[in-house]
Design a protein around this motif. Structure first.
Motif, PDB file in Angstrom:
ATOM      1  N   GLN A  51       0.763  -1.763   0.161  1.00  0.00           N
ATOM      2  CA  GLN A  51      -0.072   0.246   0.373  1.00  0.00           C
ATOM      3  C   GLN A  51       1.198   1.329   0.143  1.00  0.00           C
ATOM      4  O   GLN A  51       0.572   2.230   0.314  1.00  0.00           O
ATOM      5  CB  GLN A  51      -0.960  -0.059   0.754  1.00  0.00           C
ATOM      6  CG  GLN A  51      -0.102  -0.122   2.901  1.00  0.00           C
ATOM      7  CD  GLN A  51       0.119   1.120   3.476  1.00  0.00           C
ATOM      8  OE1 GLN A  51      -0.579   1.690   4.006  1.00  0.00           O
ATOM      9  NE2 GLN A  51       1.425   0.980   3.359  1.00  0.00           N
ATOM     10  N   LYS A  64      -6.462   2.062  -9.940  1.00  0.00           N
ATOM     11  CA  LYS A  64      -6.780   1.387  -9.155  1.00  0.00           C
ATOM     12  C   LYS A  64      -5.808   1.122  -7.797  1.00  0.00           C
ATOM     13  O   LYS A  64      -6.129   0.515  -6.397  1.00  0.00           O
ATOM     14  CB  LYS A  64      -6.314  -0.512 -10.336  1.00  0.00           C
ATOM     15  CG  LYS A  64      -6.857  -0.844 -10.813  1.00  0.00           C
ATOM     16  CD  LYS A  64      -6.130  -2.217 -10.991  1.00  0.00           C
ATOM     17  CE  LYS A  64      -7.021  -2.816 -12.734  1.00  0.00           C
ATOM     18  NZ  LYS A  64      -6.006  -4.243 -12.774  1.00  0.00           N
ATOM     19  N   GLU A  71      -8.152   0.736  -4.215  1.00  0.00           N
ATOM     20  CA  GLU A  71      -8.740   0.157  -4.020  1.00  0.00           C
ATOM     21  C   GLU A  71      -7.917  -1.124  -3.744  1.00  0.00           C
ATOM     22  O   GLU A  71      -8.276  -2.003  -2.659  1.00  0.00           O
ATOM     23  CB  GLU A  71      -9.875  -0.538  -5.567  1.00  0.00           C
ATOM     24  CG  GLU A  71     -10.290  -2.017  -5.722  1.00  0.00           C
ATOM     25  CD  GLU A  71     -10.474  -2.017  -7.255  1.00  0.00           C
ATOM     26  OE1 GLU A  71     -10.493  -3.446  -7.444  1.00  0.00           O
ATOM     27  OE2 GLU A  71     -10.831  -1.105  -8.523  1.00  0.00           O
ATOM     28  N   TRP A  72      -6.810  -1.253  -3.992  1.00  0.00           N
ATOM     29  CA  TRP A  72      -5.927  -2.212  -4.351  1.00  0.00           C
ATOM     30  C   TRP A  72      -5.409  -2.116  -2.138  1.00  0.00           C
ATOM     31  O   TRP A  72      -5.227  -2.870  -1.717  1.00  0.00           O
ATOM     32  CB  TRP A  72      -4.796  -2.429  -4.999  1.00  0.00           C
ATOM     33  CG  TRP A  72      -5.885  -3.487  -5.583  1.00  0.00           C
ATOM     34  CD1 TRP A  72      -5.206  -2.667  -7.712  1.00  0.00           C
ATOM     35  CD2 TRP A  72      -5.505  -4.990  -5.703  1.00  0.00           C
ATOM     36  NE1 TRP A  72      -6.503  -3.866  -8.318  1.00  0.00           N
ATOM     37  CE2 TRP A  72      -6.079  -5.135  -7.317  1.00  0.00           C
ATOM     38  CE3 TRP A  72      -5.866  -5.916  -5.331  1.00  0.00           C
ATOM     39  CZ2 TRP A  72      -6.701  -6.058  -7.727  1.00  0.00           C
ATOM     40  CZ3 TRP A  72      -6.199  -7.012  -5.597  1.00  0.00           C
ATOM     41  CH2 TRP A  72      -6.406  -7.522  -6.683  1.00  0.00           C
ATOM     42  N   GLN A  75      -6.324  -0.933  -0.180  1.00  0.00           N
ATOM     43  CA  GLN A  75      -8.058  -1.009   0.997  1.00  0.00           C
ATOM     44  C   GLN A  75      -7.998  -2.515   1.057  1.00  0.00           C
ATOM     45  O   GLN A  75      -8.267  -3.121   1.958  1.00  0.00           O
ATOM     46  CB  GLN A  75      -9.330  -0.414  -0.004  1.00  0.00           C
ATOM     47  CG  GLN A  75      -9.187   1.374   0.400  1.00  0.00           C
ATOM     48  CD  GLN A  75     -10.957   1.695   0.853  1.00  0.00           C
ATOM     49  OE1 GLN A  75     -11.662   0.837  -0.565  1.00  0.00           O
ATOM     50  NE2 GLN A  75     -10.862   2.895   0.435  1.00  0.00           N
ATOM     51  N   HIS A  76      -7.992  -3.472   0.048  1.00  0.00           N
ATOM     52  CA  HIS A  76      -7.667  -4.765   0.100  1.00  0.00           C
ATOM     53  C   HIS A  76      -7.029  -5.364   0.981  1.00  0.00           C
ATOM     54  O   HIS A  76      -6.816  -6.320   1.464  1.00  0.00           O
ATOM     55  CB  HIS A  76      -7.890  -5.833  -1.408  1.00  0.00           C
ATOM     56  CG  HIS A  76      -7.529  -6.248  -1.838  1.00  0.00           C
ATOM     57  ND1 HIS A  76      -8.516  -7.565  -1.908  1.00  0.00           N
ATOM     58  CD2 HIS A  76      -6.373  -7.352  -1.192  1.00  0.00           C
ATOM     59  CE1 HIS A  76      -8.355  -8.791  -1.288  1.00  0.00           C
ATOM     60  NE2 HIS A  76      -6.653  -8.491  -1.793  1.00  0.00           N
ATOM     61  N   ASN A  77      -5.897  -4.747   0.319  1.00  0.00           N
ATOM     62  CA  ASN A  77      -4.447  -5.349   1.107  1.00  0.00           C
ATOM     63  C   ASN A  77      -4.159  -4.873   2.342  1.00  0.00           C
ATOM     64  O   ASN A  77      -3.776  -5.723   3.651  1.00  0.00           O
ATOM     65  CB  ASN A  77      -2.929  -4.610   0.331  1.00  0.00           C
ATOM     66  CG  ASN A  77      -3.054  -5.569  -0.555  1.00  0.00           C
ATOM     67  OD1 ASN A  77      -3.081  -6.582  -1.327  1.00  0.00           O
ATOM     68  ND2 ASN A  77      -2.212  -4.771  -2.066  1.00  0.00           N
ATOM     69  N   CYS A  87      -6.791  -6.916   4.399  1.00  0.00           N
ATOM     70  CA  CYS A  87      -6.559  -8.757   4.042  1.00  0.00           C
ATOM     71  C   CYS A  87      -5.336  -8.645   5.367  1.00  0.00           C
ATOM     72  O   CYS A  87      -5.185  -9.916   6.552  1.00  0.00           O
ATOM     73  CB  CYS A  87      -5.201  -8.863   3.142  1.00  0.00           C
ATOM     74  SG  CYS A  87      -6.206  -9.416   2.060  1.00  0.00           S
ATOM     75  N   VAL A 128     -10.242   3.364   5.147  1.00  0.00           N
ATOM     76  CA  VAL A 128     -10.536   1.450   5.320  1.00  0.00           C
ATOM     77  C   VAL A 128     -11.715   1.543   6.055  1.00  0.00           C
ATOM     78  O   VAL A 128     -11.229   2.038   7.900  1.00  0.00           O
ATOM     79  CB  VAL A 128      -9.450   0.955   5.487  1.00  0.00           C
ATOM     80  CG1 VAL A 128      -9.652  -0.658   6.089  1.00  0.00           C
ATOM     81  CG2 VAL A 128      -8.103   1.102   4.229  1.00  0.00           C
ATOM     82  N   GLN A 179      -2.236  -9.548  -7.886  1.00  0.00           N
ATOM     83  CA  GLN A 179      -2.879  -8.774  -8.578  1.00  0.00           C
ATOM     84  C   GLN A 179      -2.050  -7.519  -9.523  1.00  0.00           C
ATOM     85  O   GLN A 179      -2.947  -6.700 -10.017  1.00  0.00           O
ATOM     86  CB  GLN A 179      -2.933  -7.158  -7.484  1.00  0.00           C
ATOM     87  CG  GLN A 179      -3.077  -8.490  -5.634  1.00  0.00           C
ATOM     88  CD  GLN A 179      -3.398  -6.795  -4.688  1.00  0.00           C
ATOM     89  OE1 GLN A 179      -2.601  -6.084  -4.674  1.00  0.00           O
ATOM     90  NE2 GLN A 179      -3.482  -7.913  -3.475  1.00  0.00           N
TER      91      GLN A 179
END
Lengths: 194, 194
Positions: free
Chosen positions: A92, A104, A107-108, A110-112, A115, A156, B99
């Motif tokens: 991130q 992107k 989005e990524w 936030q995703h990472n 997780c 997040v 990703q």
């Protein structure tokens, strides 16, 4: 770490966005070929990598300690620190986001972060007291606070992580975490200054 | 680290590709919520994160040591380890590559490894002897060898990194590195077995 251990220091800001990124300058590259912050000059050596820096401070200036005395708790403190520093942070940060492309980005990130926080929340339920490892501030807490700051920056939703949120709040009550907050640095942009 | 310290262990393979990734199974997630390898069960605790594991082994089974006695050299060993583990490894592992999308996979993995190796090569010119830190094998070497293996897997041109290449070669002459080579594990696919 410097604030908690009461070590005086001079600070030289490196703006990661200005001038195309001051970390890429010839001057800074001579200090850290990895072109990343932070860097600490101390006792005649130059160190990069946050955890290497913290552990050098710990070994040369042991009080107050930032790694628990108990060896199993020390291992858990390092495990949580590594989970954040190598398991979340690189996925991130600026280098990563540039590679993902602008659309992107958010989005990524936030995703990472989500997780990583999902795993971290589960681990902390076994290790935490008031802070990440029991009731003593440790290196793990020094990793947690900036990572939660980043999670908030990337919007997040922190509701699924009550333990992370609670510990972060408890840490932000401590003076060492207040004086090192990103919004209270010499180079904090005026509109963000706390 | 286990091989160098002569610690006996049982090994339970986790196939990161088979069954959609065995690290995502409920069984494995109970062991490591981060869904990553390696994990070590030892002395009644479960540890993940390679550097936390190595340093727990170091603190509980100090001989032969994997961190130099000299505090400045210890710091450099940790710095190099962190550079690889958090500065290179996450930007070329399975999570990252998924990703990035398949068409960019190889290109970004190569780019990130090359960026890291460029910095590492410069740093090693100041710290290395026969190995990463002088002439004693350290934690930094345990990070170097698998990262060079990955670089070769991604067909990174290693010609610009003579120090990295030389140290890697010297390390691969040691039995502990030979027995832990990816091509000599119980779950190595038959066509790759050394």
């Amino acid at each position: 770490a410097l604030a908690l251990k009461g070590i005086a220091y001079d600070q030289e800001p490196v703006n990661l966005l200005k001038d195309g990124g001051q970390q890429f300058s010839t001057k800074f590259q001579a200090v850290n070929p990895m072109q990343q912050v932070p860097v600490l000059k101390i006792n005649g050596i130059i160190l990069s990598q946050s955890l290497a820096i913290i552990q050098y401070l710990e070994e040369t200036r042991p009080n107050p300690r930032l790694l628990p005395q108990d060896l199993k708790k020390r291992a858990k403190a390092r495990m949580i620190s590594d989970l954040i520093v190598s398991g979340i942070q690189p996925l991130q940060n600026l280098t990563f986001l540039k590679q993902m492309g602008e659309e992107k980005n958010m989005e990524w990130a936030q995703h990472n972060i989500a997780c990583g926080f999902k795993a971290l929340e589960q681990i902390l339920q076994h290790t935490a007291g008031r802070y990440c490892i029991g009731d003593e501030v440790s290196m793990a807490d020094l990793c947690l606070v900036p990572q939660v700051f980043n999670a908030q920056r990337f919007k997040v939703d922190l509701a699924p992580y009550p333990t992370i949120t609670r510990i972060n709040k408890a840490l932000l009550e401590l003076e060492a975490f207040q004086v090192s907050h990103p919004y209270r640095q010499p180079d904090t942009p005026a509109e963000l200054r706390a």
